[in-house]
Write a protein that holds these residues in place. Structure first.
Motif, PDB file in Angstrom:
ATOM      1  N   THR A 321       0.809  -1.219   0.000  1.00  0.00           N
ATOM      2  CA  THR A 321       0.000   0.000   0.000  1.00  0.00           C
ATOM      3  C   THR A 321       0.849   1.280   0.000  1.00  0.00           C
ATOM      4  N   ASP A 325       0.921   4.131  -2.879  1.00  0.00           N
ATOM      5  CA  ASP A 325       0.513   5.488  -2.554  1.00  0.00           C
ATOM      6  C   ASP A 325       1.462   6.506  -3.205  1.00  0.00           C
ATOM      7  N   TYR A 328       1.108   6.511  -6.967  1.00  0.00           N
ATOM      8  CA  TYR A 328      -0.173   7.144  -7.321  1.00  0.00           C
ATOM      9  C   TYR A 328      -0.041   8.675  -7.313  1.00  0.00           C
ATOM     10  N   LYS A 329       0.697   9.198  -6.321  1.00  0.00           N
ATOM     11  CA  LYS A 329       0.890  10.655  -6.258  1.00  0.00           C
ATOM     12  C   LYS A 329       1.606  11.156  -7.510  1.00  0.00           C
ATOM     13  N   HIS A 342      -5.018   8.876   2.068  1.00  0.00           N
ATOM     14  CA  HIS A 342      -4.878   7.435   2.186  1.00  0.00           C
ATOM     15  C   HIS A 342      -6.202   6.654   2.343  1.00  0.00           C
ATOM     16  N   VAL A 345      -7.897   6.365  -0.911  1.00  0.00           N
ATOM     17  CA  VAL A 345      -7.149   5.442  -1.769  1.00  0.00           C
ATOM     18  C   VAL A 345      -7.493   4.003  -1.380  1.00  0.00           C
TER      19      VAL A 345
END
Ligand SMILES: Nc1ncnc2c1ncn2[C@@H]1O[C@H](COP(=O)(O)OP(=O)(O)OP(=O)(O)O)[C@@H](O)[C@H]1O
Ligand SMILES: [Mg+2]
Length: 397
Positions: A321, A325, A328-329, A342, A345
């Motif tokens: 995860t 994260d 993804y940013k 978070h 997400v």
């Protein structure tokens, strides 16, 4: 010079007679090898036509076995059958994966009866009772096909399904609303109450996967309407049905056929070759469901793209995860979006997992906390990446 090229291209005959007959939206007039199941459905709906009773049926089976096609085809027959008997019975098919929320599902139905009415702010049950009132006042009947219901119930719980089942029951008048629930598996049944579950269990039609011979018959029928005569020979069909038979998936078989045909056209050939079929087989990955990707929201696509890229670059089978994260940013920045926090997400990950696009499992002690191990089903991440980029670039919304 260009004039010659132009004329040459104009004169070239496509090997297709009608490509639209291969599109996923096309519902063939006859479904080969589904006579038994069609008969079973007709039998279950006999009281609906003969005694104006209501019915609840479940159609299950794995990917591409004809669940949607069967219910759409049956719906058409149901409408015609009622008309022949002198009354109105509508069939409305709703894809609940696409519509996602109780409100949007009901809106689909509302559009059918009250096309110009905007009803934001009303509870789904109220809207449904408007539909029932309409049926009542027009002495009409309705069967709703709730397609891909498993996704929906996992996301929203079973309340909407209960509303459909209960609608009209209280009034004492005949129940005008029947339901055909459609789902890949009956796993989501454990989320339903005992009574609903048992009704559907008694009226369950299970579609088996197609074997190579059945896929051959499906393809042969489709070749007749989609291709010009003599352009697709038996060896090509056999190769394709053999390839698709491991999954028993008619959609995959038809996709291969279509792709092979387009390759042949592109090369200016008079016939589809075995090599065209082999190339199609190498290029098409049935695990990557373009129709599902197309229905995703923007941030779901961005997160999935981040996952595909991260798995590609790290060359690992899975990620966690926290790492996702970060990836993804980066993707959000590239596409000019503000990344969600978070918890959000986390929700998106759950959705992607419900859609079968990713696999998640608790990371255990390895990473501590709520971390998840995330991977994608067996499909080349590079193809997934390209497919998502194509969609994201074409829809700058
Ligand atoms: N028996 C059949 N005869 C002819 N065409 C078929 C048959 N079964 C399926 N098809 C075709 O195969 C494709 C896939 O079928 P369909 O969409 O109904 O599958 P599905 O079971 O609903 O799959 P999914 O679980 O992915 O929704 C469609 O284009 C459909 O027209
Ligand atoms: Mg379907």
């Amino acid at each position: 010079m260009f004039e010659d090229i132009f004329e040459e291209e104009m004169a070239r005959k496509s090997i297709f007679k009608d490509q639209s007959k291969l599109s996923p939206d096309y519902v063939p007039g006859t479904l080969v090898h589904r006579d038994e199941e069609f008969r079973e459905l007709s039998r279950l709906f006999k009281p609906v036509l003969e005694d104006k009773a209501s019915q609840r049926v479940l159609i299950t089976g794995s990917v591409g076995v004809g669940k949607t096609a069967l219910s759409l085809r049956f719906g058409r027959e149901l409408e015609a059958g009622a008309e022949k008997r002198g009354f109105r019975h509508d069939y409305v098919h709703i894809n609940c994966r696409k519509e996602r929320t109780p409100y949007t599902v009901i809106r689909e139905l509302m559009n059918h009866y009250f096309p110009r009415l905007s009803r934001r702010g009303f509870a789904p049950e109220e809207l449904l009772s408007d539909v029932v009132d309409w049926l009542e006042s027009h002495d009409a009947y309705l069967t709703v096909g709730l397609d891909e219901l498993d996704f929906f119930v996992r996301q929203n719980g079973p309340d909407l399904l209960y509303s459909f089942i209960r609608a009209g029951e209280e009034t004492g008048a005949p129940n005008r609303l029947s339901v055909i629930a459609i789902s890949r598996s009956s796993n989501f049944f454990r989320l339903l109450d005992e009574a609903t579950m048992s009704t559907f269990m008694h009226n369950k039609i299970e579609l088996d996967k197609y074997n190579a011979q059945q896929l051959t018959d499906i393809l042969k029928n489709r070749v007749k309407v989609a291709f010009r005569p003599g352009t697709v020979n038996d060896e090509v069909i056999d190769l394709i049905s053999e390839a698709a038979s491991q999954r028993g998936d008619a959609r995959f078989a038809l996709e291969l056929l279509w792709h092979a045909g387009r390759l042949a056209d592109k090369e200016g050939l008079e016939k589809v070759t075995l090599e065209n079929a082999r190339t199609a087989k190498a290029r098409i990955h049935p695990e990557i469901r373009t129709d599902v990707l197309l229905d995703l929201r923007r941030h779901e696509r961005l997160l999935l793209l981040a996952l595909a890229r991260h798995l590609k670059i790290s060359d690992k089978a899975y990620t966690f995860t926290g790492e996702l994260d970060e990836a993804y940013k980066v993707v959000c920045e590239e596409y000019g979006e503000k990344a969600f926090k978070h918890t959000k997400v986390w929700e998106i990950l759950k959705k992607l997992s419900d859609f079968g696009l990713i696999k998640t499992q608790p990371a255990g002690m390895e990473k501590g906390g709520r971390s998840q191990r995330i991977s994608v089903p067996d499909a080349p991440v590079e193809t997934l990446e390209k497919e998502l980029e194509k969609i994201l670039d074409s829809k700058k919304v």
